[in-house]
Design an enzyme around this catalytic site. Structure first.
Site, PDB file in Angstrom:
ATOM      1  N   ALA A  59      69.841 -34.058 -22.507  1.00 16.95           N
ATOM      2  CA  ALA A  59      70.111 -32.756 -22.064  1.00 16.95           C
ATOM      3  C   ALA A  59      70.923 -32.820 -20.746  1.00 16.95           C
ATOM      4  O   ALA A  59      71.935 -32.042 -20.583  1.00 16.95           O
ATOM      5  CB  ALA A  59      68.646 -32.041 -21.570  1.00 16.95           C
ATOM      6  N   GLN A 207      67.198 -43.170 -31.785  1.00 19.45           N
ATOM      7  CA  GLN A 207      67.681 -43.064 -30.141  1.00 19.45           C
ATOM      8  C   GLN A 207      66.655 -43.970 -29.402  1.00 19.45           C
ATOM      9  O   GLN A 207      67.273 -44.837 -28.668  1.00 19.45           O
ATOM     10  CB  GLN A 207      67.753 -41.905 -29.401  1.00 19.45           C
ATOM     11  CG  GLN A 207      68.432 -40.722 -29.910  1.00 19.45           C
ATOM     12  CD  GLN A 207      68.206 -39.966 -30.793  1.00 19.45           C
ATOM     13  OE1 GLN A 207      67.251 -40.181 -31.948  1.00 19.45           O
ATOM     14  NE2 GLN A 207      68.276 -38.397 -30.888  1.00 19.45           N
ATOM     15  N   ASP A 248      63.897 -31.544 -22.964  1.00 16.13           N
ATOM     16  CA  ASP A 248      65.407 -30.604 -23.341  1.00 16.13           C
ATOM     17  C   ASP A 248      65.319 -29.272 -22.929  1.00 16.13           C
ATOM     18  O   ASP A 248      66.373 -28.748 -22.759  1.00 16.13           O
ATOM     19  CB  ASP A 248      65.688 -30.734 -24.827  1.00 16.13           C
ATOM     20  CG  ASP A 248      66.115 -32.158 -25.318  1.00 16.13           C
ATOM     21  OD1 ASP A 248      65.152 -33.033 -25.562  1.00 16.13           O
ATOM     22  OD2 ASP A 248      67.205 -32.417 -25.104  1.00 16.13           O
TER      23      ASP A 248
HETATM   24  C1  LIG Z   1      67.125 -36.649 -20.592  1.00 12.57           C
HETATM   25  S1  LIG Z   1      67.165 -35.435 -21.867  1.00 12.57           S
HETATM   26  C2  LIG Z   1      66.836 -36.668 -23.197  1.00 12.57           C
HETATM   27  C3  LIG Z   1      66.376 -35.982 -24.314  1.00 12.57           C
HETATM   28  O1  LIG Z   1      67.158 -35.603 -24.852  1.00 12.57           O
HETATM   29  C4  LIG Z   1      67.177 -36.055 -26.350  1.00 12.57           C
HETATM   30  O2  LIG Z   1      67.612 -35.325 -27.579  1.00 12.57           O
HETATM   31  P1  LIG Z   1      68.962 -35.564 -28.299  1.00 12.57           P
HETATM   32  O3  LIG Z   1      69.061 -37.074 -28.379  1.00 12.57           O
HETATM   33  O4  LIG Z   1      69.013 -34.954 -29.322  1.00 12.57           O
HETATM   34  O5  LIG Z   1      70.109 -34.997 -27.290  1.00 12.57           O
HETATM   35  C5  LIG Z   1      65.513 -36.418 -26.552  1.00 12.57           C
HETATM   36  O6  LIG Z   1      64.975 -35.159 -26.855  1.00 12.57           O
HETATM   37  C6  LIG Z   1      65.413 -36.772 -25.307  1.00 12.57           C
HETATM   38  O7  LIG Z   1      64.075 -36.704 -24.542  1.00 12.57           O
END
Ligand SMILES: CSC[C@H]1O[C@H](OP(=O)(O)O)[C@H](O)[C@@H]1O
Length: 360
Positions: A59, A207, A248
């Protein structure tokens, strides 16, 4: 060491190069951990694609990238009058806002730049362009400072020798470099608390397996990779004393959207009487939403599940459901770690109280 050196991960998630006619450099996170490659964004379409394809993700990082994307978009275009400039700013913000729907930081950053321009209608195009670059740089620096404070607030919640579980990646790569959930781990480790992190791999885009383990190993923080389905068992085996994830978008009552699978982890933590914390900066809160039911949940392509990383693992044509996020109700959240303090209990009133605390 100054803050920038101390909290920023030892690689810059994002970096603006040059002045108003410069460009945005970023790590292509889709290639990590097997390949470290930085890409250059010289047009707004490249920034949009990088957000959409999660070359830059998380985010806060998405918000910072979008802010710089607006600056890039304004490097070209017709019209020398300020109204033409403002029109192009609106078009760029609208375009970037369509890249991903859930992380509120994207919209928060775009609104912040548009509001700045609206507040300075008499500046020339060049002066306004320079102010917008300054604002994007300020958003990035403020995020670094928020990550640092989140680390300090959250580290107090962990004890020496704790096993801590996290889901997805809320590290330096998801932010300006300091991380949110991982900022807590970085700071706890710096304080000598000798924590052991259990990282969910986090299907379908992994991730956790690809990014969280990479960040923690680079800092010599003990980390064990587990499959998403193992979260309950490691809790049952009493390996976990706390759970910390990122977010997010957080509604006014504390309901929190985060990577798909977070809701399940929160339920498991509740069943095992393990504290479940969300770590997020104030820029991740959307107080216009009264509850998490109003948070838009991104659905992504089926191929992320059926053809993850090049291997087909399901029959062609199978029906696929691929929401990228889920929402954890506030009642399952022990506390929300912010740069302004710990929100606990997680209620609308406490959210409002902590977020209203003035920053020093
Ligand atoms: C510090 S925000 C991280 C947050 O964003 C990730 O989503 P994405 O990898 O799809 O952008 C995930 O929800 C994480 O917790």
């Amino acid at each position: 060491m100054n803050l920038q050196n101390r909290m920023a991960s030892d690689v810059a998630t994002l970096q603006w190069v040059g002045g108003t006619n410069g460009y945005l450099q970023m790590i292509d996170q889709t290639l990590l951990p097997m390949e470290f490659r930085e890409i250059e964004c010289h047009d707004v379409e490249t920034v949009w694609e990088a957000i959409k394809k999660l070359r830059v993700r998380g985010a806060p990082a998405i918000g910072i990238a979008a802010a710089y994307g607006v600056v890039i978009a304004l490097q070209t275009g017709t019209g020398s009058e300020r109204p033409d400039f403002d029109q192009r700013l609106t078009e760029a913000a609208t375009y970037l806002a369509e890249s991903r729907p859930t992380a509120v930081n994207l919209f928060w950053a775009l609104d912040r730049l548009q509001n700045l321009a609206a507040s300075l209608p008499t500046l020339s195009n060049a002066e306004m362009h320079a102010r917008l670059l300054d604002e994007a740089r300020r958003i990035e620096q403020e995020d670094l400072e928020m990550c640092h404070k989140i680390g300090e607030v959250g580290a107090e919640l962990l004890s020496k020798g704790d096993g801590v579980l996290t889901h997805c990646n809320a590290g330096g790569l998801a932010t300006s470099g300091g991380g949110t959930a991982l900022a807590v781990f970085f700071e706890a480790a710096r304080q000598g608390k000798e924590i052991h992190v259990y990282a969910d791999e986090t299907r379908p885009l992994l991730q956790g397996a690809r990014l969280t383990t990479w960040e923690l190993m680079r800092r010599s923080i003990p980390v064990t990779l587990i499959t998403d389905s193992m979260a309950g068992w490691v809790m049952q085996e009493q390996k976990i004393q706390a759970v910390v994830t990122g977010a997010d978008r957080i509604a006014a009552n504390g309901d929190s959207a985060n990577k798909i699978g977070t809701y399940s982890v929160a339920l498991l933590a509740s069943l095992h009487d393990i504290p479940f914390y969300i770590a997020a900066p104030s820029s991740t809160f959307d107080l216009s939403l009264t509850s998490g039911s109003q948070i838009p949940i991104e659905e992504r392509l089926p191929e992320e599940i059926t053809h993850g990383f090049g291997t087909q693992t399901a029959p062609v044509g199978v029906d696929v459901y691929n929401p990228a996020f889920d929402v954890t109700p506030a009642k399952y959240i022990s506390g929300i770690i912010t740069e302004r303090g710990l929100i606990q209990p997680v209620t609308t009133e406490e959210v409002a109280r902590v977020l209203s605390i003035d920053q020093d």
